[in-house]
Design a protein around this motif. Structure first.
Motif, PDB file in Angstrom:
ATOM      1  N   LEU A  73       0.859  -1.176   0.000  1.00 27.67           N
ATOM      2  CA  LEU A  73       0.000   0.000   0.000  1.00 27.67           C
ATOM      3  C   LEU A  73       0.896   1.227   0.000  1.00 27.67           C
ATOM      4  O   LEU A  73       0.521   2.299  -0.450  1.00 27.67           O
ATOM      5  N   MET A 105      -6.195  -7.497   5.894  1.00 27.83           N
ATOM      6  CA  MET A 105      -5.679  -6.345   6.634  1.00 27.83           C
ATOM      7  C   MET A 105      -6.789  -5.746   7.490  1.00 27.83           C
ATOM      8  O   MET A 105      -7.925  -5.602   7.056  1.00 27.83           O
ATOM      9  N   PHE A 107      -7.581  -2.415  10.124  1.00 26.64           N
ATOM     10  CA  PHE A 107      -7.052  -1.067  10.293  1.00 26.64           C
ATOM     11  C   PHE A 107      -7.489  -0.427  11.607  1.00 26.64           C
ATOM     12  O   PHE A 107      -8.538  -0.767  12.157  1.00 26.64           O
ATOM     13  N   ASN A 111     -11.752   1.581   8.463  1.00 21.40           N
ATOM     14  CA  ASN A 111     -11.774   1.797   7.020  1.00 21.40           C
ATOM     15  C   ASN A 111     -12.907   1.070   6.321  1.00 21.40           C
ATOM     16  O   ASN A 111     -12.730   0.509   5.242  1.00 21.40           O
ATOM     17  N   LEU A 112     -14.093   1.127   6.926  1.00 11.74           N
ATOM     18  CA  LEU A 112     -15.266   0.587   6.244  1.00 11.74           C
ATOM     19  C   LEU A 112     -15.839   1.677   5.349  1.00 11.74           C
ATOM     20  O   LEU A 112     -15.620   2.860   5.590  1.00 11.74           O
ATOM     21  N   VAL A 113     -16.570   1.247   4.310  1.00 10.32           N
ATOM     22  CA  VAL A 113     -17.320   2.220   3.519  1.00 10.32           C
ATOM     23  C   VAL A 113     -18.574   2.547   4.326  1.00 10.32           C
ATOM     24  O   VAL A 113     -19.479   1.736   4.443  1.00 10.32           O
ATOM     25  N   ARG A 114     -18.599   3.738   4.924  1.00  6.08           N
ATOM     26  CA  ARG A 114     -19.608   4.057   5.931  1.00  6.08           C
ATOM     27  C   ARG A 114     -21.031   3.981   5.428  1.00  6.08           C
ATOM     28  O   ARG A 114     -21.937   3.585   6.145  1.00  6.08           O
ATOM     29  N   ARG A 115     -21.253   4.440   4.197  1.00  9.72           N
ATOM     30  CA  ARG A 115     -22.630   4.515   3.711  1.00  9.72           C
ATOM     31  C   ARG A 115     -23.129   3.172   3.194  1.00  9.72           C
ATOM     32  O   ARG A 115     -24.300   3.025   2.899  1.00  9.72           O
ATOM     33  N   THR A 124     -16.775  -6.995   0.092  1.00  7.33           N
ATOM     34  CA  THR A 124     -15.634  -6.400  -0.610  1.00  7.33           C
ATOM     35  C   THR A 124     -14.352  -7.159  -0.321  1.00  7.33           C
ATOM     36  O   THR A 124     -13.406  -7.081  -1.099  1.00  7.33           O
ATOM     37  N   GLY A 125     -14.321  -7.915   0.761  1.00 11.80           N
ATOM     38  CA  GLY A 125     -13.137  -8.722   1.061  1.00 11.80           C
ATOM     39  C   GLY A 125     -12.879  -9.785  -0.003  1.00 11.80           C
ATOM     40  O   GLY A 125     -11.762 -10.302  -0.101  1.00 11.80           O
ATOM     41  N   ARG A 180     -14.358  -8.981   6.988  1.00 15.05           N
ATOM     42  CA  ARG A 180     -13.930  -8.635   5.628  1.00 15.05           C
ATOM     43  C   ARG A 180     -12.590  -9.301   5.309  1.00 15.05           C
ATOM     44  O   ARG A 180     -12.410  -9.873   4.232  1.00 15.05           O
TER      45      ARG A 180
END
Lengths: 274, 396
Positions: A73, A105, A107, A111-115, A124-125, A180
């Motif tokens: 990253l 990973m 964090f 680092n989730l997509v909040r919406r 998404t994992g 995830r």
């Protein structure tokens, strides 16, 4: 007591323990940021299969940079990283995707997509194994969705599947983060300060989930932590960083008062988190 | 250095005393800067008053000119009644010939005191057989069928009336006097003006919709090029970013009304010119807002999704899009709202929509019709304003 500090008179060079057939091998890793900050200098160590390696050190000692260099990253400036024998640093884009999907990973800020819903976040994992065009239709195969529910079940929040991620508490969000990572069926989990944003009770709950993955599923864990008490409780091995260099690499029990002060500075006092 | 803030610890002054001494407090009326600023401000406003020709007495002097419109706002041309009318007619010829006598024996009838004569004579009309206690109008129709009103009349308890009038000066010889008595109250229906105005309002709303859509279609892809965080990683990104932002800023600085004038020259009068004007203006405003929304996205989710081995397309779909879509929708609804308001005036320069007929009504002094258009604009714009506020609140 003498510290394993590079160049320190009488001590051996600060080389991490080398093992045969490691999951992860880091060789002479160096990272210099464009502004000249030297975040990592000549860091080398091996991680054996099944280890729970805890990386400790002060803020700014290079823990986060080290974590992010392992799956690129952050692009390393020098050195080499081998993951299960494959050269991460030399990998092409496609090869890198294949390597990344086997490294989960977790964090500090979740680092989730909040919406998005919890379920979508968990799904998404699996993107590394999904044909990219499917993303346009937001399509995931039924077995993948089943697996997402199984993983949510495993971290104890299956009822939150259709809740928006930002409606969850910090501890729950981190459990979504773990679910995830589990979707990747990872060989290695990188956990970057996974409990630094959580209160102490939540910290243990989250770390126990990671510990379970390590012990039951045999997933190798590299986890950075602030509190030495947590590092001692969960780590099978501790790696200490100071100013981008390894200053300790050994068993949790071997960190005594002198070593503690060497890692955290002379003014530091050890506080317990229970 | 010794401890800070220890006043008198070593005979020196305290920090707060020193800071207060550095900044001298002086009342405003003792400062020459104040008087210069006051003089400059006064000069600016005196000149501004003159240059904009502000003449407050005109507000009183012109009040009678605007009064018809203001009173018309109280009675816009929205609904009319189809009242039943009883009609009777009697001939009146200029030039001496005696017309044939009128036939009807029963039912409403009107008689004139004389049936021949010339313009400017005083004639008495009497009516009978009408509905009792109703109002109506005597009208004069000339040889080519053009009518004018003579005098209002009212029937008594027996359905009779009498009225005198002066024969008007008209062309032709064969004239007819009509008595129209409104005999009842008919049902209310919407007026023709209402349907004309409604038709144009629909055109206005769709003009705004098409203009906004045109803006969205072009602004979405452009906004990605105008976002600093996305262009930073591609080669030549700085140039692309600079060009896109310059395009946004330059085209935004041209008012949509000016664009509408330009487009009416290009594609002719009508709503299409308005669509193009609003579209071009919307590209710039939406593009800028979208770009800023993209620039404000969080890096964390993108980092996390990259770490799972996702491709660029997947990162965009799952890391970027969920973060920007609600904001994009909110900005788009807001823009549509602005465009509806703006498209009401774009008709003034020939760009279609309700403004076109509003201007016509005003020029023809048709105040009640103009009032209908004004009310329509006010109600539709306020309703859309409210709906857009509610929608945006739910999204963000």
């Amino acid at each position: 007591m003498c510290l394993n500090r590079p160049g320190a008179a009488g001590g051996p060079p600060a080389e991490g323990v080398l093992v045969a057939d490691p999951v992860l091998r880091v060789e002479h890793l160096t990272k210099v940021y464009p502004d000249g900050t030297r975040a990592l200098s000549d860091v080398s160590f091996d991680v054996a299969r099944g280890e729970f390696l805890v990386v400790i050190g002060l803020s700014g000692s290079g823990k986060s940079t080290l974590m992010r260099c392992i799956n690129r990253l952050i692009e390393p400036s020098g050195g080499r990283i081998l993951f299960q024998g494959r050269d991460v640093t030399a990998a092409s884009r496609d090869q890198l995707r294949e390597i990344r999907r086997e490294i989960g990973m977790v964090f500090q800020q979740f680092n989730l997509v909040r919406r998005a819903s919890v379920l979508t976040n968990v799904l998404t994992g699996r993107l590394g194994y999904t044909p990219p065009p499917w993303a346009l239709a937001n399509y995931f195969a039924a077995p993948v969705v089943d697996r997402a529910f199984a993983n949510l079940e495993r971290v104890g929040i299956p009822e939150k599947a259709y809740t928006r991620a930002d409606a969850l508490s910090g501890g729950q969000q981190q459990r979504v983060g773990i679910a995830r990572a589990l979707m990747q069926e990872p060989q290695l989990i990188l956990a970057d300060e996974p409990v630094a944003s959580l209160d102490p009770a939540m910290s243990h709950s989250v770390l126990r989930y990671i510990e379970e993955l390590n012990q039951k599923d045999g997933i190798t864990v590299v986890c950075s932590l602030h509190f030495l008490s947590l590092a001692r409780r969960y780590g099978t091995r501790i790696l200490a960083l100071k100013a981008g260099q390894i200053v300790f690499d050994g068993l949790p029990a071997d960190i005594d008062e002198t070593r503690f002060k060497a890692i955290y500075g002379d003014d530091a006092l050890e506080v317990e988190i229970t | 250095m010794g401890p800070v803030g220890g006043a008198g610890a070593s005979g020196g002054v305290s920090v707060s005393e020193r800071i207060r001494a550095e900044r001298r407090f002086r009342p405003w009326f003792r400062s020459w800067r104040f008087y210069i600023m006051a003089a400059v401000t006064l000069a600016v406003y005196v000149y501004g008053w003159q240059v904009t020709q502000i003449k407050l007495p005109e507000l009183w002097r012109g009040a009678h000119l605007i009064a018809p419109l203001v009173t018309a706002l109280g009675s816009p041309d929205v609904a009319v009644r189809d009242n039943p009318v009883q009609q009777a007619a009697a001939p009146f010829d200029y030039g001496g010939e005696t017309p044939p006598p009128s036939a009807p024996a029963s039912g409403p009838a009107v008689r004139l005191s004389q049936s021949t004569g010339h313009a400017g004579q005083r004639v008495t009309a009497t009516g009978q057989g009408f509905a009792p206690n109703r109002r109506g109008m005597l009208e004069w129709e000339n040889q080519i069928g053009s009518r004018q009103e003579l005098v209002p009349v009212a029937t008594d308890g027996q359905g009779r009336f009498a009225a005198t009038f002066d024969t008007p000066d008209v062309m032709g010889t064969r004239n007819t006097v009509f008595a129209d008595i409104v005999s009842g109250v008919g049902p209310l229906r919407l007026s023709a003006t209402f349907f004309v105005v409604l038709d144009r309002m629909v055109e206005t709303v769709f003009l705004a919709l098409m203009g906004t859509t045109m803006g969205v279609v072009f602004a979405v892809p452009l906004s990605f090029l105008g976002a600093k965080n996305l262009t930073a990683h591609i080669p030549g990104g700085r140039v692309v970013y600079g060009l896109t932002r310059t395009f946004f800023n330059v085209s935004r600085s041209i008012e949509a009304l000016v664009l509408a004038i330009i487009f009416t020259i290009w594609v002719g009068l009508g709503p299409f010119a308005g669509v193009l004007a609003l579209g071009v203006h919307s590209i710039a405003s939406l593009g800028k807002l979208y770009s800023e929304a993209i620039e404000s996205i969080e890096g964390g989710p993108i980092e996390a999704i990259s770490a799972t081995g996702a491709s660029t397309l997947q990162i965009l779909r799952y890391g970027v899009v969920p973060q920007i879509v609600p904001q994009f929708l909110a900005f788009t609804i807001y823009r549509w709202d602005i465009n509806v308001r703006f498209s009401t005036v774009i008709g003034f320069v020939g760009g279609g929509g309700i403004g076109f007929i509003l201007l016509q009504y005003i020029n023809l002094l048709q105040w009640r019709q103009a009032a209908t258009a004004l009310w329509m604009i006010a109600i539709v714009v306020a309703a859309l304003d409210y709906a857009s506020a509610v929608a945006r609140e739910r999204l963000v």
